[in-house]
Design a protein around this motif. Structure first.
Motif, mmCIF file in Angstrom:
data_model
loop_
_atom_site.group_PDB
_atom_site.id
_atom_site.type_symbol
_atom_site.label_atom_id
_atom_site.label_comp_id
_atom_site.label_asym_id
_atom_site.label_seq_id
_atom_site.Cartn_x
_atom_site.Cartn_y
_atom_site.Cartn_z
ATOM 1 N N ARG A 135 0.923 -1.193 0.113
ATOM 2 C CA ARG A 135 0.013 -0.123 0.011
ATOM 3 C C ARG A 135 0.852 1.225 -0.113
ATOM 4 N N LEU B 272 -6.218 0.929 5.316
ATOM 5 C CA LEU B 272 -7.202 0.184 4.426
ATOM 6 C C LEU B 272 -8.261 1.174 3.902
ATOM 7 N N PHE B 273 -8.240 2.361 4.587
ATOM 8 C CA PHE B 273 -9.356 3.379 3.913
ATOM 9 C C PHE B 273 -8.771 4.571 3.160
ATOM 10 N N THR B 274 -7.444 4.841 3.727
ATOM 11 C CA THR B 274 -7.177 6.197 3.045
ATOM 12 C C THR B 274 -5.545 5.980 2.821
ATOM 13 N N ARG B 275 -4.991 6.926 1.842
ATOM 14 C CA ARG B 275 -3.498 6.909 1.549
ATOM 15 C C ARG B 275 -3.123 8.252 2.097
ATOM 16 N N TRP B 276 -4.280 8.874 2.809
ATOM 17 C CA TRP B 276 -3.721 10.120 3.042
ATOM 18 C C TRP B 276 -2.290 10.445 3.920
ATOM 19 N N ARG C 166 4.679 16.361 2.630
ATOM 20 C CA ARG C 166 4.039 16.665 1.624
ATOM 21 C C ARG C 166 4.546 18.122 1.367
ATOM 22 N N GLU D 205 5.922 9.972 -2.358
ATOM 23 C CA GLU D 205 5.143 9.025 -1.521
ATOM 24 C C GLU D 205 4.995 7.860 -2.242
ATOM 25 N N ASP E 274 1.135 3.201 -4.913
ATOM 26 C CA ASP E 274 0.359 2.287 -4.287
ATOM 27 C C ASP E 274 0.233 1.181 -5.199
ATOM 28 N N THR F 47 -2.150 -1.067 -4.760
ATOM 29 C CA THR F 47 -3.325 -1.704 -4.652
ATOM 30 C C THR F 47 -4.346 -0.686 -5.440
ATOM 31 N N MET G 47 1.154 9.155 -4.900
ATOM 32 C CA MET G 47 0.115 10.420 -4.964
ATOM 33 C C MET G 47 -1.146 10.005 -4.063
ATOM 34 N N ALA G 48 -1.468 10.979 -3.206
ATOM 35 C CA ALA G 48 -3.022 10.678 -2.372
ATOM 36 C C ALA G 48 -3.956 10.680 -3.253
ATOM 37 N N GLU G 49 -4.312 9.546 -3.730
ATOM 38 C CA GLU G 49 -5.659 9.374 -4.712
ATOM 39 C C GLU G 49 -6.951 9.454 -3.824
ATOM 40 N N ASP H 147 -9.724 7.814 -2.283
ATOM 41 C CA ASP H 147 -9.940 6.354 -2.333
ATOM 42 C C ASP H 147 -11.419 5.999 -1.821
#
Lengths: 547, 84
Positions: free
Chosen positions: A122, A435-439, A507, A513, A516, A518, B1-3, B5
C-alpha cells in the motif's frame, strides 16, 4: 495439595494424546494437493467457512492465558484489572466488522499473507512493512511464552513440577511443546483449526458446569458480596482499597481505555489476522463478528470464577509455598470438583494453550519469511521455498518461547506481554487507516510508529507495583487529563498526532510518496470475483459450511 | 500520490444503509465506553450487581446489532447485483 492427583493427570494425558492424534491427522483434512506453499501450510488453503472460522478464531483469541489471567486479576484486584475483558471482547467485533473485510479482499487480490505484506504494498515502503513485521514478531513471542505459563499453572496444581531437578521439573512442558511443534510443522494451520473444536467443546462444558455449581452451591449474591468485601477493604501495604468492585469515577477512564485499547490491538496481532485471512469469504468474517461474542460470554463467566474463589476461600499457593494468583482457577476446580472433572478442566486449559500457541508461531513465522527473508534476502523466493522456511522458523519461534519461560522469570513473560499489547497497537494507523485512505505519508507513519513505541515502552517501564519495580501495571496518568489511562492508547494518540503533523510537513517538502500497489476496487473483491484466486478444492465445502 | 480512495461506483451502499450500519456498529462501542452510565451496584439481578449484569446484557445486544448490520450490508449488495 503437594501430592500428585493421578485421576486428574490420567484424564489430562488421555485428552492430550487424543488432540495429538487429531493434530497429525489434520494434514489430511480437506486435503490439498500439497502443503508446500504458505497459502496451504500457513493459511489452511484460505478456505475456512463460518463454522470452522468461528472455532478457529475462538480458539485463537481466547487463549489459555486469558482463561487463567482474567479470573486471577479478578481474584486479586477486581473489576478494573479483570472485568474490562468483557467490554473489550464485545467492542472488538464491531471494530473488525468495519475493517477486516477490506483487509480480506485486498489480501486475496494481491496474495498478501501477513499484515506487513499489505502495508508494504500500500505504501510502497519495505521499511514500514519491516516495522510492522518486527512489531508483530516481538509482540507475539511473549504471548506464546504465556501459553506455557498457562500449562504450568495447571501442572503445578496437579502437583507436578515440584522436583528439584530442572530437567524433571520442566519435562512435561518439553513434551507438550515437542508434540505441538511436530504437528504444527507437519499440518500447518489445519492442526490448530481441528484441535480448536476439541478445546472449545471442553471449555464450554467446563464453564457451564462451573456456573451451575456456583449458582446452586454458592449463589451469585454470595460471591459478589464476598468480592465487594475483599475489594473495598483497605490493603495494609498501600493504605488504599485492595481493588475495585465497581470502578469509582476516577477509574472510568482506566476501564474504558483498557477496553478500547485492547480491542483495537487484538486484531493487529498477526495470529488474529492469520485466522481471519484463512476464511473463505468476506461474509464469513462479518457473520463471525456477530457470533464470536458467544466466547465473550464465556470469558465473562470465567472471570466470575475469580470472585467465586474469593467466596469459596480458595488458597492459590504454588509448589514453592508462595501465594500465586495465577493458580486460582485450577485450584478452584481442584478444591470444588471431583478429580475426574478437575482433570477435564485442566485439560481444557492445557489444550486451550496449544491452539493459540500453534497459530501464533505460524503467524510469526509467516512474518519472518515474507517481510524479512523475502523482502531483504531472496526477492524471488518460490512458494515452496517460503513454506519450507516458515516451517523451520515456526520451530525456532516455539523454541524461543520455551527458552523464555524456562530461563527468565515468569514475571518477565507477563511484562513483555504487557509491552507487546502497547507495541502492537502502534501498527494500527498504518494497517487500519491504510485500508481506508492513503492520505498519511509513509515516512510520517513510520515516525509516528517509532514515537508511539518509544513513549509506550518508557511509560510502561516507569510503572512500579508492590511486586515489581518496573512494568508494574499497564496504566499511567494521561497527560493533560490526569486520570489513569491505558498506556497503549495514550501512545497511539501520540503516534497519530506525529503521523498527521509530519504528513503535512513531508508533503510540503515534496518527499516522494511511492506508488500504491493496490487499487480502490481491490478493497471490495469477494469470493467468486474473477480476480480472486479460486481454490477449487475448498470452494465446495466452504459453501456447505456457510449455509 | 494521495488519490481519493472511494468505493467504486455500483458497490457504493445507499446512504440510508450506511447510516443505519454506522449506528448499529457504534452503539455497543459508545455504550460500553461510557462507564459512568453503568458503574452502579443497584438494581441487582439474580445477585449480580448492575455493573456486571448490564455488561453481560451487552454481549447479546452487540451480537444482535452486528448481525443486523451484516444482513443489511449483504442485502444491499445483493440488490445492487453485487457479489452477494
Amino acid at each position: 495439595m503437594n501430592e500428585v492427583d493421578y485421576v486428574a493427570l490420567t484424564i489430562v494425558l488421555v485428552l492430550f494424546a487424543f488432540v495429538t492424534v487429531v493434530g497429525f491427522v489434520a494434514a489430511r483434512w480437506r486435503r490439498a494437493a500439497s502443503l508446500a506453499s504458505l497459502d496451504e501450510w500457513g493459511l489452511g488453503g484460505r478456505g475456512f467457512g463460518t463454522f470452522v472460522t468461528w472455532f478457529l478464531l475462538g480458539g485463537d483469541l481466547y487463549t489459555a492465558y486469558t482463561f487463567v489471567a482474567v479470573p486471577a486479576a479478578m481474584y486479586a484486584t477486581g473489576a478494573v484489572s479483570g472485568f474490562f475483558a468483557v467490554p473489550y471482547t464485545i467492542i472488538v467485533y464491531p471494530i473488525i466488522f468495519v475493517f477486516m473485510p477490506r483487509l480480506w479482499s485486498v489480501s486475496h487480490r494481491h496474495g498478501y499473507v501477513t499484515p506487513a505484506d499489505f502495508v508494504e504494498g500500500r505504501f510502497a515502503s519495505r521499511g514500514l512493512g519491516l516495522a510492522v513485521a518486527l512489531t508483530g514478531i516481538v509482540a507475539t513471542m511473549p504471548y506464546i511464552a504465556l501459553q506455557l505459563v498457562g500449562i504450568q499453572a495447571v501442572l503445578e496444581v496437579m502437583g507436578i513440577g515440584g522436583a528439584e531437578n530442572i530437567i524433571l521439573r520442566d519435562l512435561p512442558l518439553f513434551v507438550a511443546f515437542a508434540v505441538l511443534a511436530a504437528y504444527t510443522y507437519s499440518s500447518g494451520l489445519r492442526a490448530p483449526a481441528l484441535i480448536a473444536f476439541v478445546k472449545d467443546f471442553l471449555i464450554y462444558l467446563v464453564i457451564i458446569v462451573a456456573i451451575i455449581y456456583i449458582a446452586v452451591e454458592i449463589g451469585f449474591g454470595t460471591i459478589f458480596d464476598a468480592a465487594e468485601q475483599k475489594m473495598t477493604a483497605t490493603n495494609p501495604n498501600t493504605g488504599a482499597p485492595t481493588g475495585s468492585f465497581i470502578p469509582p469515577p476516577s477509574q472510568y477512564l482506566a476501564y474504558a481505555s483498557l477496553a478500547l485499547g485492547s480491542a483495537m490491538a487484538l486484531f493487529m496481532y498477526p495470529h488474529s489476522i492469520t485466522a481471519v485471512l484463512s476464511s473463505s469469504s468476506r461474509n464469513v468474517i462479518r457473520r463471525n463478528a456477530a457470533i464470536l461474542p458467544a466466547y465473550s460470554l464465556v470469558l465473562g463467566l470465567l472471570a466470575l470464577i475469580g470472585f467465586a474463589a474469593i467466596a469459596a476461600g480458595t488458597q492459590p499457593i504454588g509448589l514453592d509455598g508462595k501465594p500465586n494468583a495465577q493458580l486460582v482457577v485450577p485450584q478452584f476446580f481442584e478444591d470444588s470438583f471431583p478429580s475426574w472433572f478437575a482433570g477435564i478442566a485442566f485439560a481444557a486449559i492445557a489444550i486451550g494453550a496449544l491452539v493459540p500457541a500453534a497459530i501464533m508461531s505460524i503467524a510469526a513465522a509467516n512474518l519472518f519469511t515474507r517481510n524479512i527473508y523475502r523482502a531483504y534476502f531472496e526477492r524471488e523466493a518460490s512458494p515452496a521455498r517460503e513454506a519450507a522456511i516458515s516451517k523451520v522458523v515456526s520451530l525456532v519461534v516455539k523454541l524461543g518461547a520455551l527458552a523464555f519461560v524456562l530461563t527468565l522469570d515468569r514475571q518477565n513473560a507477563i511484562n513483555f506481554q504487557l509491552l507487546g499489547g502497547i507495541w502492537i497497537l502502534q501498527t494500527f494507523p498504518a494497517l487500519v487507516f491504510g485500508l481506508f485512505t492513503r492520505w498519511f505519508h509513509r515516512y510520517a507513519l513510520l515516525a509516528g510508529w517509532a514515537v508511539g513505541m518509544l513513549y509506550g515502552t518508557i511509560s510502561a517501564y516507569q510503572q512500579s507495583s508492590p511486586i515489581t519495580r518496573h512494568f508494574g501495571r499497564s496504566l499511567d496518568e494521561v497527560p493533560f487529563i490526569g486520570d489513569l489511562g491505558y498506556i497503549a492508547l495514550t501512545a497511539f494518540v501520540l503516534n497519530l498526532l506525529v503521523a498527521t503533523v509530519l504528513t503535512y510537513a513531508f508533503r510540503a517538502a515534496k518527499v516522494p510518496e511511492g506508488t500504491d500497489a493496490t487499487s480502490p476496487s481491490d478493497y471490495h473483491a469477494d469470493a467468486g470475483d474473477p480476480r480472486i484466486k479460486p481454490i477449487p478444492e475448498l470452494t465446495d465445502d466452504a459453501k456447505a459450511a456457510t449455509t | 500520490m494521495a488519490e481519493p480512495d472511494r468505493t467504486e461506483r455500483g458497490r457504493k451502499l445507499p446512504p440510508g444503509v450506511v447510516a443505519t450500519v454506522a449506528v448499529l456498529v457504534l452503539a455497543p462501542v459508545v455504550a460500553l465506553l461510557w462507564v459512568g452510565s453503568y458503574a452502579r451496584e443497584e438494581p441487582r439481578l439474580w445477585g449480580f450487581p448492575f455493573f456486571y449484569w448490564y455488561q453481560f446484557l451487552w454481549v447479546f445486544i452487540a451480537s444482535a446489532c452486528t448481525w443486523l448490520a451484516f444482513v443489511l450490508v449483504r442485502n444491499a449488495r445483493r440488490d445492487r447485483g453485487g457479489d452477494r
